[in-house]
Design a protein around this motif. Structure first.
Motif, PDB file in Angstrom:
ATOM      1  N   GLY A  41      11.404   2.993   2.532  1.00 13.85           N
ATOM      2  CA  GLY A  41       9.977   3.281   2.583  1.00 13.85           C
ATOM      3  C   GLY A  41       9.733   4.555   3.360  1.00 13.85           C
ATOM      4  O   GLY A  41      10.645   5.355   3.571  1.00 13.85           O
ATOM      5  N   CYS A  42       8.508   4.704   3.801  1.00 11.20           N
ATOM      6  CA  CYS A  42       8.118   5.960   4.447  1.00 11.20           C
ATOM      7  C   CYS A  42       8.749   6.092   5.832  1.00 11.20           C
ATOM      8  O   CYS A  42       9.240   5.123   6.402  1.00 11.20           O
ATOM      9  N   SER A  43       8.695   7.286   6.356  1.00 11.99           N
ATOM     10  CA  SER A  43       9.315   7.574   7.649  1.00 11.99           C
ATOM     11  C   SER A  43       8.695   6.767   8.776  1.00 11.99           C
ATOM     12  O   SER A  43       9.379   6.380   9.723  1.00 11.99           O
TER      13      SER A  43
ATOM     14  N   LYS B   9      -0.515   0.016   8.899  1.00 11.82           N
ATOM     15  CA  LYS B   9       0.282  -1.039   8.273  1.00 11.82           C
ATOM     16  C   LYS B   9       1.760  -0.657   8.209  1.00 11.82           C
ATOM     17  O   LYS B   9       2.632  -1.505   8.353  1.00 11.82           O
ATOM     18  N   CYS B  10       2.028   0.622   7.977  1.00 11.32           N
ATOM     19  CA  CYS B  10       3.417   1.110   7.919  1.00 11.32           C
ATOM     20  C   CYS B  10       4.082   0.906   9.271  1.00 11.32           C
ATOM     21  O   CYS B  10       5.193   0.398   9.367  1.00 11.32           O
ATOM     22  N   ALA B  11       3.374   1.306  10.330  1.00 10.31           N
ATOM     23  CA  ALA B  11       3.947   1.241  11.683  1.00 10.31           C
ATOM     24  C   ALA B  11       4.137  -0.205  12.132  1.00 10.31           C
ATOM     25  O   ALA B  11       5.052  -0.512  12.886  1.00 10.31           O
TER      26      ALA B  11
ATOM     27  N   PHE C 295       0.825  -1.214   0.000  1.00 18.05           N
ATOM     28  CA  PHE C 295       0.000   0.000   0.000  1.00 18.05           C
ATOM     29  C   PHE C 295       0.855   1.258   0.000  1.00 18.05           C
ATOM     30  O   PHE C 295       0.415   2.318  -0.424  1.00 18.05           O
ATOM     31  N   CYS C 296       2.077   1.121   0.516  1.00 12.76           N
ATOM     32  CA  CYS C 296       2.912   2.302   0.688  1.00 12.76           C
ATOM     33  C   CYS C 296       4.280   2.130   0.037  1.00 12.76           C
ATOM     34  O   CYS C 296       5.020   3.082  -0.118  1.00 12.76           O
ATOM     35  N   GLY C 297       4.596   0.881  -0.348  1.00 18.85           N
ATOM     36  CA  GLY C 297       5.909   0.625  -0.932  1.00 18.85           C
ATOM     37  C   GLY C 297       7.005   0.432   0.097  1.00 18.85           C
ATOM     38  O   GLY C 297       8.185   0.557  -0.221  1.00 18.85           O
ATOM     39  N   ASP C 298       6.618   0.125   1.338  1.00 20.40           N
ATOM     40  CA  ASP C 298       7.621  -0.072   2.384  1.00 20.40           C
ATOM     41  C   ASP C 298       8.202  -1.481   2.310  1.00 20.40           C
ATOM     42  O   ASP C 298       7.496  -2.433   1.986  1.00 20.40           O
ATOM     43  N   ASP C 299       9.460  -1.572   2.670  1.00 21.64           N
ATOM     44  CA  ASP C 299      10.194  -2.825   2.593  1.00 21.64           C
ATOM     45  C   ASP C 299      11.084  -2.925   3.833  1.00 21.64           C
ATOM     46  O   ASP C 299      11.817  -1.989   4.135  1.00 21.64           O
TER      47      ASP C 299
END
Ligand code: ZN
Length: 159
Positions: A73-75, A137-139, A47-51
């Motif tokens: 990925g994001c911060s 999901k990022c966290a 969803f965010c492109g985080d890896d």
């Protein structure tokens, strides 16, 4: 911060929280590659492109002796991974799973007890993310990866 600006308004987070998150993002802890990890696990958040790639060195008595992460990925995803590594290093895998559980509950809106909050350290600053469901999901990405890594590590012994 690239594409983050379009998805997430940092101004809506408490300033102190924001500073801690950005500090972990800009100066990630344990962003290293371990020479001979006992287990390595990678997860993506499409969803965010985080890896996130986590590597763990686990002692015979089940303590996480060393831990390193790689990723992009994001911060939120990267700072959460940095906080994870500083928190669970030298914890037993049992305690690390407990920590993961407390954090997962916190970010999904459950109010932690003071004792639980104590165990989270810097991670508490990510509690502000619960206002942004799309970023949960990022966290959680690094924590899901940790749980999978520990599961994979435990499996050979469980039969
Ligand atoms: Zn993200």
């Amino acid at each position: 911060m690239g594409s983050d600006q379009y998805q997430f308004n940092f101004d809506e987070l408490d300033e102190l929280y924001r500073e801690v998150i950005l500090d972990h993002y800009r100066n990630p802890r344990n962003k290293i590659s371990l020479a001979s990890p006992d287990i390595e696990k990678e997860s993506f958040n499409p969803f965010c492109g985080d890896d996130i790639i986590l590597q763990l060195k686990i002692s015979k008595n089940g303590t996480i002796e060393d831990i390193g992460f790689q990723g992009q990925g994001c911060s939120i995803s990267q700072s959460s991974a940095s906080m994870l590594t500083s928190l669970v290093k030298n914890q037993t895998i049992k305690t690390a799973l407990k920590t993961s559980n407390i954090f997962s509950n916190l970010i999904q809106g459950h109010e932690p007890t003071p004792e639980e909050l104590d165990k989270l350290g810097d991670l508490e600053v990510l509690s502000g993310i619960k206002k942004f469901p799309v970023r949960i999901k990022c966290a959680l990405l690094a924590w899901v990866t940790l749980e999978e890594a520990i599961e994979a590590y435990k499996e050979p012994d469980s039969n």
